[in-house]
Design an enzyme around this catalytic site. Structure first.
Site, PDB file in Angstrom:
ATOM      1  N   ASP A   1       5.890  -0.262   7.379  1.00  0.00           N
ATOM      2  CA  ASP A   1       6.289  -1.124   8.494  1.00  0.00           C
ATOM      3  C   ASP A   1       7.786  -1.366   8.551  1.00  0.00           C
ATOM      4  O   ASP A   1       8.318  -1.711   9.613  1.00  0.00           O
ATOM      5  CB  ASP A   1       5.580  -2.478   8.381  1.00  0.00           C
ATOM      6  CG  ASP A   1       4.083  -2.374   8.613  1.00  0.00           C
ATOM      7  OD1 ASP A   1       3.578  -1.238   8.752  1.00  0.00           O
ATOM      8  OD2 ASP A   1       3.409  -3.420   8.648  1.00  0.00           O
TER       9      ASP A   1
ATOM     10  N   SER B   1       0.819  -1.214   0.000  1.00  0.00           N
ATOM     11  CA  SER B   1       0.000   0.000   0.000  1.00  0.00           C
ATOM     12  C   SER B   1       0.851   1.260   0.000  1.00  0.00           C
ATOM     13  O   SER B   1       0.574   2.210  -0.745  1.00  0.00           O
ATOM     14  CB  SER B   1      -0.931  -0.012   1.216  1.00  0.00           C
ATOM     15  OG  SER B   1      -1.821  -1.101   1.153  1.00  0.00           O
ATOM     16  N   GLY B   2       1.896   1.304   0.835  1.00  0.00           N
ATOM     17  CA  GLY B   2       2.739   2.491   0.904  1.00  0.00           C
ATOM     18  C   GLY B   2       3.574   2.692  -0.340  1.00  0.00           C
ATOM     19  O   GLY B   2       3.673   3.806  -0.874  1.00  0.00           O
TER      20      GLY B   2
ATOM     21  N   TYR C   1      -4.616  -2.813  -8.183  1.00  0.00           N
ATOM     22  CA  TYR C   1      -3.367  -2.135  -7.815  1.00  0.00           C
ATOM     23  C   TYR C   1      -2.405  -2.092  -9.002  1.00  0.00           C
ATOM     24  O   TYR C   1      -1.803  -1.051  -9.311  1.00  0.00           O
ATOM     25  CB  TYR C   1      -2.704  -2.857  -6.646  1.00  0.00           C
ATOM     26  CG  TYR C   1      -3.096  -2.346  -5.280  1.00  0.00           C
ATOM     27  CD1 TYR C   1      -2.145  -1.856  -4.404  1.00  0.00           C
ATOM     28  CD2 TYR C   1      -4.424  -2.375  -4.857  1.00  0.00           C
ATOM     29  CE1 TYR C   1      -2.498  -1.401  -3.137  1.00  0.00           C
ATOM     30  CE2 TYR C   1      -4.793  -1.925  -3.612  1.00  0.00           C
ATOM     31  CZ  TYR C   1      -3.821  -1.434  -2.751  1.00  0.00           C
ATOM     32  OH  TYR C   1      -4.184  -0.974  -1.511  1.00  0.00           O
TER      33      TYR C   1
ATOM     34  N   THR D   1      -1.569   0.121   7.874  1.00  0.00           N
ATOM     35  CA  THR D   1      -1.648   0.395   6.443  1.00  0.00           C
ATOM     36  C   THR D   1      -1.915   1.866   6.115  1.00  0.00           C
ATOM     37  O   THR D   1      -1.231   2.440   5.256  1.00  0.00           O
ATOM     38  CB  THR D   1      -2.714  -0.499   5.796  1.00  0.00           C
ATOM     39  OG1 THR D   1      -2.318  -1.868   5.930  1.00  0.00           O
ATOM     40  CG2 THR D   1      -2.901  -0.164   4.325  1.00  0.00           C
TER      41      THR D   1
ATOM     42  N   LYS E   1      -8.344 -10.770   6.251  1.00  0.00           N
ATOM     43  CA  LYS E   1      -8.766 -10.932   7.651  1.00  0.00           C
ATOM     44  C   LYS E   1     -10.175 -10.390   7.846  1.00  0.00           C
ATOM     45  O   LYS E   1     -11.011 -11.032   8.498  1.00  0.00           O
ATOM     46  CB  LYS E   1      -7.797 -10.212   8.578  1.00  0.00           C
ATOM     47  CG  LYS E   1      -8.207 -10.228  10.039  1.00  0.00           C
ATOM     48  CD  LYS E   1      -7.424  -9.196  10.812  1.00  0.00           C
ATOM     49  CE  LYS E   1      -7.804  -7.786  10.393  1.00  0.00           C
ATOM     50  NZ  LYS E   1      -7.001  -6.749  11.052  1.00  0.00           N
TER      51      LYS E   1
ATOM     52  N   GLU F   1      -7.453 -11.518  17.007  1.00  0.00           N
ATOM     53  CA  GLU F   1      -8.398 -11.441  15.896  1.00  0.00           C
ATOM     54  C   GLU F   1      -8.673 -12.824  15.318  1.00  0.00           C
ATOM     55  O   GLU F   1      -9.831 -13.180  15.067  1.00  0.00           O
ATOM     56  CB  GLU F   1      -7.870 -10.484  14.824  1.00  0.00           C
ATOM     57  CG  GLU F   1      -7.932  -9.028  15.252  1.00  0.00           C
ATOM     58  CD  GLU F   1      -7.271  -8.080  14.278  1.00  0.00           C
ATOM     59  OE1 GLU F   1      -7.604  -6.887  14.315  1.00  0.00           O
ATOM     60  OE2 GLU F   1      -6.411  -8.526  13.478  1.00  0.00           O
TER      61      GLU F   1
ATOM     62  N   HIS G   1     -30.210   9.397  18.069  1.00  0.00           N
ATOM     63  CA  HIS G   1     -30.911   8.414  18.899  1.00  0.00           C
ATOM     64  C   HIS G   1     -31.866   7.579  18.051  1.00  0.00           C
ATOM     65  O   HIS G   1     -32.495   8.102  17.138  1.00  0.00           O
ATOM     66  CB  HIS G   1     -31.707   9.155  19.993  1.00  0.00           C
ATOM     67  CG  HIS G   1     -32.437   8.242  20.914  1.00  0.00           C
ATOM     68  ND1 HIS G   1     -31.803   7.534  21.914  1.00  0.00           N
ATOM     69  CD2 HIS G   1     -33.759   7.918  20.988  1.00  0.00           C
ATOM     70  CE1 HIS G   1     -32.689   6.820  22.567  1.00  0.00           C
ATOM     71  NE2 HIS G   1     -33.899   7.030  22.027  1.00  0.00           N
TER      72      HIS G   1
ATOM     73  N   ALA H   1      14.279  -7.226  -5.596  1.00  0.00           N
ATOM     74  CA  ALA H   1      15.227  -6.155  -5.868  1.00  0.00           C
ATOM     75  C   ALA H   1      16.121  -5.950  -4.656  1.00  0.00           C
ATOM     76  O   ALA H   1      15.676  -6.075  -3.512  1.00  0.00           O
ATOM     77  CB  ALA H   1      14.507  -4.856  -6.205  1.00  0.00           C
TER      78      ALA H   1
ATOM     79  N   TYR I   1      -2.833  -7.958  18.288  1.00  0.00           N
ATOM     80  CA  TYR I   1      -3.872  -7.894  17.262  1.00  0.00           C
ATOM     81  C   TYR I   1      -4.095  -9.259  16.598  1.00  0.00           C
ATOM     82  O   TYR I   1      -5.212  -9.765  16.545  1.00  0.00           O
ATOM     83  CB  TYR I   1      -3.446  -6.944  16.139  1.00  0.00           C
ATOM     84  CG  TYR I   1      -3.552  -5.473  16.345  1.00  0.00           C
ATOM     85  CD1 TYR I   1      -4.546  -4.729  15.707  1.00  0.00           C
ATOM     86  CD2 TYR I   1      -2.625  -4.779  17.129  1.00  0.00           C
ATOM     87  CE1 TYR I   1      -4.614  -3.358  15.835  1.00  0.00           C
ATOM     88  CE2 TYR I   1      -2.693  -3.401  17.269  1.00  0.00           C
ATOM     89  CZ  TYR I   1      -3.687  -2.689  16.619  1.00  0.00           C
ATOM     90  OH  TYR I   1      -3.758  -1.335  16.739  1.00  0.00           O
TER      91      TYR I   1
ATOM     92  N   CYS J   1      -4.990  -7.226   6.358  1.00  0.00           N
ATOM     93  CA  CYS J   1      -6.267  -6.661   6.788  1.00  0.00           C
ATOM     94  C   CYS J   1      -7.432  -6.985   5.870  1.00  0.00           C
ATOM     95  O   CYS J   1      -8.556  -7.187   6.357  1.00  0.00           O
ATOM     96  CB  CYS J   1      -6.131  -5.147   6.975  1.00  0.00           C
ATOM     97  SG  CYS J   1      -5.072  -4.306   5.804  1.00  0.00           S
TER      98      CYS J   1
ATOM     99  N   CYS K   1      -1.262  -5.976   3.479  1.00  0.00           N
ATOM    100  CA  CYS K   1      -2.654  -5.635   3.762  1.00  0.00           C
ATOM    101  C   CYS K   1      -3.619  -6.306   2.796  1.00  0.00           C
ATOM    102  O   CYS K   1      -4.590  -6.937   3.214  1.00  0.00           O
ATOM    103  CB  CYS K   1      -2.845  -4.118   3.720  1.00  0.00           C
ATOM    104  SG  CYS K   1      -4.550  -3.612   4.062  1.00  0.00           S
TER     105      CYS K   1
ATOM    106  N   GLU L   1     -24.333   7.512  20.645  1.00  0.00           N
ATOM    107  CA  GLU L   1     -24.819   8.716  21.313  1.00  0.00           C
ATOM    108  C   GLU L   1     -24.257   8.845  22.724  1.00  0.00           C
ATOM    109  O   GLU L   1     -24.177   9.950  23.275  1.00  0.00           O
ATOM    110  CB  GLU L   1     -26.341   8.728  21.348  1.00  0.00           C
ATOM    111  CG  GLU L   1     -26.977   7.690  22.254  1.00  0.00           C
ATOM    112  CD  GLU L   1     -28.498   7.732  22.204  1.00  0.00           C
ATOM    113  OE1 GLU L   1     -29.063   8.728  22.690  1.00  0.00           O
ATOM    114  OE2 GLU L   1     -29.092   6.781  21.674  1.00  0.00           O
TER     115      GLU L   1
END
Length: 459
Positions: free
Chosen positions: A305, A16-17, A100, A313, A52, A184, A438, A116, A180, A49, A44, A443
């Site tokens: 990371d 992602s980065g 992507y 992410t 998951k 999870e 409400h 690389a 996490y 993520c 990710c 709330e």
């Protein structure tokens, strides 16, 4: 070194980065190349993520089916197909990976499949021997599971990389760790029908999170049937006819079908050649960078990371965008790493932004706490015992809200919106002046008027 091609920016890692940095840089007119040795999308999209969350959604239908009876539904016997879920996940991550890659192509970024390595301050070599000269290099290789501790039979265990694609559903699962990942997956698999044990060396789960939220989630996980075993380490794993025999530090042996090691991740910097060109690494292998993601070598940057700053992410995406702005957009952009909203996608979810009570009390002179715990309407009608917990942490000297924590349904969604308020510096008076929606659980965040505690630090 003779180069086969020259580029303005070479990005190592198409997660992602890295993808965000490459696309934005190309949008500024830079000539950009990116290399990926696995599948485009990174942790990710491929192993984190996204798959998951698909499994989280699948697991929660078990609760929905059961709770529907309280609302008048008659419930036929439901069955779960693990193979169908795995195939569904694979179709979705394949679709996203293709998107992507297509977006990189549309932006004019040259995608190279293969590993690389950095061979000089301005040189990168692909596994096929092709060499690139780059004005700038961006390392965005992310992190990989780290199996700790090293004990006999550890090769029989799996990491979060493999658990998505198990050929057979594990009826008995041991998750090792209390962060996490372990929690999870424990929450997912217990609802899909597995008997789940979680073993961890510490006294409580989710180190660093607010204490009340940790206690509340502990109770909810236990109520769901998860066997939490604090203060334990794995001493060895052996395969027998009836499953994996796991020796624990309390002298007990647990027999399971799978062992998930979720004891941490390490930055993926091994064998990238960074040390050989002078890039300074931290003890954990992460790339040391400044506020603009620049390493000790001026032409080499690192994001996500692999820097071990905040391993999320959206943070990697923001860092990638800021890097492109800085290098090619004539907009030097540092990234702020405070007041970042996040969520733990257990069931129930834990959403949080800002300081925990413990952090606030250690740094602020006066801390005001507002908190509540209640059964939401859905629980009262369905007969579920699940509760929602909320806490607002306030700087008592300025009235500024410095932390908000929610344990309950859609806590992750709430945390995203709460992140805006906390980032803008909202005060408790601002929360109080906001009209409630409400009937909703959220709330309660604007109707908590009674302070539950005040802490004044001694001079």
């Amino acid at each position: 070194m003779t180069a086969d091609e020259e580029v303005d920016l070479f990005v190592i890692g198409a997660g992602s980065g890295g993808v965000r940095a490459a696309r934005i840089a190309a949008g500024y007119g830079a000539k950009v190349a990116i290399a990926e040795d696995f599948r485009v999308g990174g942790t990710c999209v491929i192993r984190g993520c996204v798959p998951k969350k698909i499994y989280v959604y699948a697991s929660r239908f078990a609760d929905e089916f059961e709770q529907s009876e309280g609302f008048g539904w008659s419930r036929p016997q439901a069955s779960f197909d693990w193979g169908h879920l795995v195939a569904t996940k694979e179709r979705e991550i394949t679709r996203l990976s293709a998107i992507y890659a297509a977006n990189l192509e549309k932006a004019g970024v040259a995608l190279h499949q293969g590993r690389a390595t950095v061979t000089g301050p301005n040189h990168v070599m692909l596994a096929n021997g092709r060499c690139f000269a780059a004005k700038y290099i961006a390392v965005a290789t992310g992190g990989v599971p780290e199996h700790r501790p090293h004990v006999p039979g550890l090769d029989l265990a799996i990491s979060s990389n493999e658990i998505f694609d198990l050929p057979d559903f594990p009826k008995r699962l041991l998750a090792v760790g209390a962060g996490y990942v372990a929690l999870e997956f424990a929450s997912i698999f217990v609802r899909l029908g597995s008997r789940v044990t979680v073993a961890f060396r510490g006294e409580t789960i989710l180190r660093g999170f607010d204490g009340d939220m940790r206690a509340g989630l502990t109770a909810e996980l236990q109520a769901s049937g998860i066997d939490l075993r604090p203060g334990l380490s794995v001493l060895g794993i052996e395969r027998h006819a009836d499953g994996l025999h796991v020796r624990l530090s309390d002298a007990s042996t647990l027999v399971v079908d799978q062992v998930l090691l979720a004891t941490g991740r390490r930055p993926a910097t091994r064998d990238l050649g960074l040390e050989h060109v002078g890039v300074e690494l931290a003890e954990d292998g992460s790339v040391k960078v400044d506020g603009f993601s620049r390493s000790s070598v001026p032409s080499i940057y690192a994001i996500g990371d692999v820097t071990n700053r905040v391993n999320l992410t959206p943070v990697a995406i923001r860092e990638g965008h800021a890097l492109a702005d800085t290098l090619f957009g004539d907009k030097p952009t540092p990234v702020e790493h405070h007041a970042i909203a996040t969520a733990v996608f257990t069931t129930p979810e834990l959403g949080t932004v800002g300081l925990s009570e413990e952090e606030a009390r250690s740094t602020l002179d006066v801390v005001d706490i507002y908190k509540t715990s209640f059964r939401p309407m859905k629980s009262t009608i369905s007969g579920s015992s699940t509760r929602t917990m909320m806490k607002i942490v306030v700087d008592g000297a300025t009235d500024r809200v410095v932390g908000v924590h929610v344990l309950g349904t859609d806590a992750g969604e709430m945390a995203q919106l709460l992140g805006i308020a906390v980032k803008m510096g909202a005060t408790k008076r601002d929360f109080d002046a906001t009209m409630a929606v409400h009937p909703t659980a959220a709330e309660e965040l604007v109707t908590m008027r009674t302070r539950t505690a005040r802490y004044v630090r001694e001079a």
